[in-house]
Structure formats: C-alpha cells, structure tokens
Motif scaffolding. Structure first.
Motif, PDB file in Angstrom:
ATOM      1  N   ASP A 269       0.829  -1.213   0.000  1.00 18.08           N
ATOM      2  CA  ASP A 269       0.000   0.000   0.000  1.00 18.08           C
ATOM      3  C   ASP A 269       0.858   1.256   0.000  1.00 18.08           C
ATOM      4  O   ASP A 269       0.422   2.310   0.478  1.00 18.08           O
ATOM      5  N   GLY A 270       2.058   1.153  -0.548  1.00 19.04           N
ATOM      6  CA  GLY A 270       3.013   2.252  -0.458  1.00 19.04           C
ATOM      7  C   GLY A 270       2.855   3.353  -1.476  1.00 19.04           C
ATOM      8  O   GLY A 270       3.631   4.312  -1.473  1.00 19.04           O
ATOM      9  N   GLY A 271       1.879   3.239  -2.378  1.00 22.47           N
ATOM     10  CA  GLY A 271       1.604   4.333  -3.295  1.00 22.47           C
ATOM     11  C   GLY A 271       2.138   4.169  -4.698  1.00 22.47           C
ATOM     12  O   GLY A 271       2.122   5.121  -5.483  1.00 22.47           O
ATOM     13  N   TYR A 272       2.580   2.978  -5.073  1.00 17.24           N
ATOM     14  CA  TYR A 272       3.063   2.763  -6.437  1.00 17.24           C
ATOM     15  C   TYR A 272       1.959   2.146  -7.294  1.00 17.24           C
ATOM     16  O   TYR A 272       0.966   1.637  -6.783  1.00 17.24           O
ATOM     17  N   THR A 273       2.148   2.208  -8.598  1.00 15.99           N
ATOM     18  CA  THR A 273       1.189   1.658  -9.552  1.00 15.99           C
ATOM     19  C   THR A 273       1.891   0.648 -10.457  1.00 15.99           C
ATOM     20  O   THR A 273       3.120   0.502 -10.419  1.00 15.99           O
ATOM     21  N   GLN A 274       1.112  -0.025 -11.297  1.00 11.84           N
ATOM     22  CA  GLN A 274       1.698  -0.949 -12.261  1.00 11.84           C
ATOM     23  C   GLN A 274       2.621  -0.215 -13.221  1.00 11.84           C
ATOM     24  O   GLN A 274       3.643  -0.760 -13.653  1.00 11.84           O
ATOM     25  N   ASP A 275       2.288   1.021 -13.566  1.00 10.46           N
ATOM     26  CA  ASP A 275       3.182   1.811 -14.415  1.00 10.46           C
ATOM     27  C   ASP A 275       4.542   1.999 -13.757  1.00 10.46           C
ATOM     28  O   ASP A 275       5.579   1.956 -14.432  1.00 10.46           O
ATOM     29  N   ASP A 276       4.551   2.191 -12.422  1.00  6.88           N
ATOM     30  CA  ASP A 276       5.820   2.327 -11.712  1.00  6.88           C
ATOM     31  C   ASP A 276       6.626   1.035 -11.775  1.00  6.88           C
ATOM     32  O   ASP A 276       7.852   1.065 -11.903  1.00  6.88           O
ATOM     33  N   VAL A 277       5.928  -0.091 -11.687  1.00 10.58           N
ATOM     34  CA  VAL A 277       6.616  -1.378 -11.782  1.00 10.58           C
ATOM     35  C   VAL A 277       7.349  -1.477 -13.121  1.00 10.58           C
ATOM     36  O   VAL A 277       8.528  -1.866 -13.183  1.00 10.58           O
ATOM     37  N   VAL A 278       6.681  -1.125 -14.196  1.00 18.02           N
ATOM     38  CA  VAL A 278       7.281  -1.197 -15.521  1.00 18.02           C
ATOM     39  C   VAL A 278       8.472  -0.242 -15.627  1.00 18.02           C
ATOM     40  O   VAL A 278       9.545  -0.610 -16.156  1.00 18.02           O
ATOM     41  N   GLU A 279       8.310   0.980 -15.126  1.00 15.06           N
ATOM     42  CA  GLU A 279       9.393   1.962 -15.216  1.00 15.06           C
ATOM     43  C   GLU A 279      10.604   1.532 -14.394  1.00 15.06           C
ATOM     44  O   GLU A 279      11.759   1.713 -14.813  1.00 15.06           O
ATOM     45  N   PRO A 335       8.857   8.124   2.314  1.00 17.38           N
ATOM     46  CA  PRO A 335       8.157   7.958   3.596  1.00 17.38           C
ATOM     47  C   PRO A 335       7.491   6.594   3.751  1.00 17.38           C
ATOM     48  O   PRO A 335       7.445   6.047   4.864  1.00 17.38           O
ATOM     49  N   SER A 336       7.001   6.020   2.661  1.00 17.90           N
ATOM     50  CA  SER A 336       6.372   4.700   2.756  1.00 17.90           C
ATOM     51  C   SER A 336       7.388   3.625   3.139  1.00 17.90           C
ATOM     52  O   SER A 336       7.063   2.688   3.865  1.00 17.90           O
ATOM     53  N   THR A 337       8.622   3.776   2.655  1.00 11.01           N
ATOM     54  CA  THR A 337       9.664   2.820   3.021  1.00 11.01           C
ATOM     55  C   THR A 337      10.000   2.941   4.504  1.00 11.01           C
ATOM     56  O   THR A 337      10.155   1.930   5.202  1.00 11.01           O
ATOM     57  N   ILE A 341       9.458  -0.467   6.762  1.00 11.45           N
ATOM     58  CA  ILE A 341      10.558  -1.110   7.483  1.00 11.45           C
ATOM     59  C   ILE A 341      10.343  -1.001   8.980  1.00 11.45           C
ATOM     60  O   ILE A 341      10.603  -1.963   9.734  1.00 11.45           O
ATOM     61  N   SER A 342       9.852   0.128   9.447  1.00 13.69           N
ATOM     62  CA  SER A 342       9.628   0.313  10.880  1.00 13.69           C
ATOM     63  C   SER A 342       8.554  -0.620  11.405  1.00 13.69           C
ATOM     64  O   SER A 342       8.677  -1.176  12.510  1.00 13.69           O
ATOM     65  N   VAL A 343       7.497  -0.819  10.633  1.00 13.76           N
ATOM     66  CA  VAL A 343       6.448  -1.760  11.032  1.00 13.76           C
ATOM     67  C   VAL A 343       7.021  -3.167  11.155  1.00 13.76           C
ATOM     68  O   VAL A 343       6.756  -3.881  12.136  1.00 13.76           O
ATOM     69  N   LYS A 344       7.809  -3.579  10.179  1.00 14.55           N
ATOM     70  CA  LYS A 344       8.354  -4.935  10.216  1.00 14.55           C
ATOM     71  C   LYS A 344       9.308  -5.127  11.388  1.00 14.55           C
ATOM     72  O   LYS A 344       9.308  -6.184  12.039  1.00 14.55           O
ATOM     73  N   LEU A 345      10.148  -4.143  11.665  1.00 14.49           N
ATOM     74  CA  LEU A 345      11.067  -4.258  12.796  1.00 14.49           C
ATOM     75  C   LEU A 345      10.306  -4.255  14.122  1.00 14.49           C
ATOM     76  O   LEU A 345      10.631  -5.026  15.034  1.00 14.49           O
ATOM     77  N   ALA A 346       9.305  -3.396  14.245  1.00  8.49           N
ATOM     78  CA  ALA A 346       8.509  -3.369  15.474  1.00  8.49           C
ATOM     79  C   ALA A 346       7.737  -4.665  15.648  1.00  8.49           C
ATOM     80  O   ALA A 346       7.572  -5.167  16.770  1.00  8.49           O
ATOM     81  N   THR A 367      13.768   8.265   8.892  1.00  8.68           N
ATOM     82  CA  THR A 367      13.871   9.415   7.989  1.00  8.68           C
ATOM     83  C   THR A 367      14.971  10.376   8.420  1.00  8.68           C
ATOM     84  O   THR A 367      15.778  10.829   7.599  1.00  8.68           O
ATOM     85  N   ALA A 368      15.030  10.680   9.716  1.00 12.18           N
ATOM     86  CA  ALA A 368      15.996  11.657  10.222  1.00 12.18           C
ATOM     87  C   ALA A 368      17.426  11.176  10.103  1.00 12.18           C
ATOM     88  O   ALA A 368      18.355  11.990   9.955  1.00 12.18           O
TER      89      ALA A 368
END
Length: 437
Positions: A269-279, A335-337, A341-346, A367-368
């Motif tokens: 759910d990070g905000g990418y589309t199929q077009d992004d996959v191709v690019e 920001p989605s990354t 990653i933070s969710v998975k580590l937590a 981020t910081a």
C-alpha cells in the motif's frame, strides 16, 4: 539428538523463564525499564534480541543492566566472539570462498554435463548424482554455520538481524545456481549491512547475483524499439559479459521491480502503480550476471536508455547504471519505506500488531538518520512499548528460534549442527528453503 534437545528444553524453560513473584518482583520493579522487573526485562531482551538465555545469562544481564546489554548488542564488532565458535566455523571452507571459486570447485551438474557434451562425452547417471551432491556442499555448510552462530555466538542481535533481513530479502537456494551465490550473499550483503544504512543494504541486494537470478532480473533487457546505451559494460576484472544467452527469451522482466516496490521498500500500500513497476524494471535492465564467474555485471547494451518516470519523478534519458541507482535513492528515502521497514522491525521485536505511536517514532528516526538501521532498532528495543507487560511473552518462536533456544538453554557445545538442520527441515522451516519472495 535434536528431538531429545527439544523435549528436554521444554522442562528447562518452564523453570528458567518462570517470572519472579511476590516481594522479589516488587523490589526490582522500580529499577527495571518500563513495566517489567529487572529479571523479566533481562529474560525479555535475551529472547527478543537473541535466541534465548543460557544458564547464568539472565543474572549477567541483570548485573550489567538491560540497557547496557542492548547497547553492546547494537555494536556487534565491539563484542568478543566465542573463540570455540570461530574455530568451528573455520572448518567450513566454503563460507569464505568467493563465488567465482565456488563455481570452479562445486559446479552445478548441468554445467558439467554441458562441458562434457562439448567434448563429445556424456556424464553417466552416477557421475551426475555425485556432481549434484557435491554442488550442494556450500549450502549444507552455510546451513550448519547458521545454526552454530544462532546457538553459540555472543553477537546475538547480529544473528537475529541476519535472520530478519534474509527473510525480508529472501532468495530460494534451490533455484538454479542460487545455492552457489548464497555464501557471498549472506556474508557480504546481509551480514555486512545488517545494522548499517538501509540504502547501502538495498544496493548490495540489487547487485547480488543471488537476487538477480532468483527474481530473473539477470535476463531483463530493453524491449524492442527502446534506445540502448552504447557504453562499455561495467564489470569486475576478468569477467565476460553476462545476460541472456543465445536461444533465451529477451525483453523486460518485471519480477524484481515488483518485489522491490512491494516487499523490499514501499509495501503493497506504499503508493506505487503498475506503471511504476514497468518503469522500475526498465531502470534495472542490464543489471545482470556473468554465469561463467557468478558475479554481477552491468550490460549497457541491454539497458533501456530512454527517460523514465518513477513515482512522479523523472529519470532523464541517456543514462546507464545510474538509472537503477536513482531508483534506489528514491525508494530508500521514501516515507512509505520508512514506515514499512519500521512496522516490520517493530513486529519482529515487540508484537505482531505493533503500537502505532512506536511505529511513528521509529519511522521518524529512519527518515531523520537517512535509514540508519541501528538507530531504528535502538528506538524500538529501548521503548516503553518494548518493555511493556503486553509485549512480554507475547510472541511465538519460529522453529529456528525454538531449536536454537533449546540448545542454548541446555548450554551444551554442539560442534556438529547437522541434526539441528534436520530438525528444522522436519519442522517445515528449512534454512534458505522458502520458495516465495
């Protein structure tokens, strides 16, 4: 042997991990982090930051202080390793071999068969089976070493993070020659960057022959009609160009690009589309492998040099390997990354449903610090949520964790870990054996 260890450990842990009660627990509560007593906190960190306590470990952590123990584990290079473990690991010669040497000494049987046919010969069935068994030696030694480290290493958090990142950037050992890429993949990619910068880890994975072969990017080329860069292939000294061989299908392969976005960085759910996959797939054309040496090589003549747009950002045309590197820059700092990653580590260290305030704080640190993994892990494992009553004993161990915990609890030196590897196979968690990404 492995079955006896597991059964004996059940009785052991019933006594070893029993929480303190009464006045003893109350007297320590004021000095312990969060809601746990000092002893509970020690048990907690030994189970979450490692593979469980050995006899006497709880008392040692209480004496040095739980936070001091955490700080030391976050700096694994500062911890003196178990010398007995190091002697045992030295017996596994393939652990330190470069992939080029593994290709020479443990070639896949298909390669030997092809070489024989070029000489007008044919391997018989017995020779083929013998070659196949030999080619799995590096995988067997890596699996045994992984168990030995989990059980005997003093750098327990390092081993937990290796397990975490190998799960995150999974490759399947039984796909083609991946088993010959694994030693260098774990040693130079996963282990070397486990507590470093996420961006550096991400690029090391992207250039790893293990990942390139597993997700088929080594065969991904510019589609018909695309502009192709005319530059000298970037490769290590002595390499021959890689990429698809005559007779293999050519064209764009989206497998790595999709998993890079969905599983390695942004999340589904990070905000990418199929077009992004191709690019993204276009940006990584030409990132391939020389199958004669088993090493990474960039083939500019297979790269799509036209402009690309990824997540709304343009990558100018005329580029080469830098196209993929720009994608990695964009994804590592998105920001989605940070959140994914933070969710998975937590989830790994605290609970299967991690508290949202903790995830937000961890993502802010990601981020910081420009993706400093050590800083993010520190934020999580020193948090009130980590030391909360809700988090204590709230997670179920995986077969790997349970087997290693059992042996550590018995505090017996296990030089031959093959029975433990077999136990994991029977418990349906074969090391390096997860086929899906």
């Amino acid at each position: 042997m492995a079955r006896a260890i597991l059964l004996t450990s059940i009785a052991l842990f019933a006594g070893l991990l029993r929480p303190m009660s009464g006045a003893a627990a109350v007297s320590q509560a004021a000095e312990a982090p969060g809601e746990l007593t000092e002893r509970e906190a020690a048990v907690h960190v030994l189970n979450r930051l490692g593979y469980g306590p050995r006899p006497g470990d709880v008392e040692r952590v209480v004496e040095m202080g739980t936070l001091a123990f955490i700080d030391a584990q976050l700096k694994p290079a500062s911890i003196q390793e178990n010398p007995q473990l190091e002697r045992w690991l030295a017996e596994y010669e393939t652990l330190t071999m470069p992939t080029t040497q593994l290709f020479l000494e443990y070639p896949p049987p298909q390669r030997l068969q092809a070489m024989a046919r070029r000489r007008g010969e044919e391997l018989d069935s017995a020779e083929y089976r013998m070659a196949a068994r030999k080619s799995f030696t590096p995988l067997a030694e890596l699996s045994q070493a992984r168990l030995a480290r989990a059980v005997h290493s003093e750098r327990q958090l390092q081993e937990v993070m290796v397990d975490f990142w190998f799960n995150h950037f999974n490759v399947f050992a039984r796909k083609g020659p991946v088993r010959l890429f694994l030693a260098e993949y774990e040693r130079e990619v996963i282990r070397s960057h486990a507590l470093g910068k996420f961006r550096e880890l991400l690029e090391a994975v992207a250039q790893s022959p293990a990942m390139l072969f597993y997700l088929d990017n080594w065969m991904s080329t510019a589609s018909d009609g695309a502009n192709v860069a005319r530059q000298t292939p970037r490769r290590r000294r002595g390499q021959m160009p890689g990429g698809p061989r005559p007779g293999q299908s050519k064209g764009l392969n989206e497998n790595y690009a999709r998993e890079l976005l969905e599983l390695h960085t942004l999340g589904v759910d990070g905000g990418y589309t199929q077009d992004d996959v191709v690019e993204v797939a276009r940006a990584f054309t030409g990132w391939t492998i020389d199958l004669r040496t088993g090493e990474f090589v960039f083939r500019a003549d297979l790269h799509d040099a036209d402009s690309k747009v990824v997540l709304g950002q343009e990558i100018a045309g005329g580029g080469s390997m830098s196209d993929g590197e720009q994608v990695l820059d964009l994804l590592a700092r998105h920001p989605s990354t940070a959140r994914f990653i933070s969710v998975k580590l937590a989830r790994r260290f605290v609970s299967d449903d991690p508290p949202e305030p903790l995830v937000e704080r961890a993502a802010a640190v990601f981020t910081a610090t420009d993706g400093d993994i050590e800083a993010v892990v520190r934020t999580i494992v020193t948090s009130p949520e980590f030391f909360s009553r809700e988090a204590y004993r709230s997670k179920v161990k995986t077969p790997l964790e349970w087997v290693a915990t059992g042996v550590r609890g018995l505090d017996v030196p296990v030089r031959d870990t093959r029975p433990l590897v077999g136990a994991l196979n029977r418990l349906d968690q074969p090391l390096y054996g997860a086929q899906p990404p």
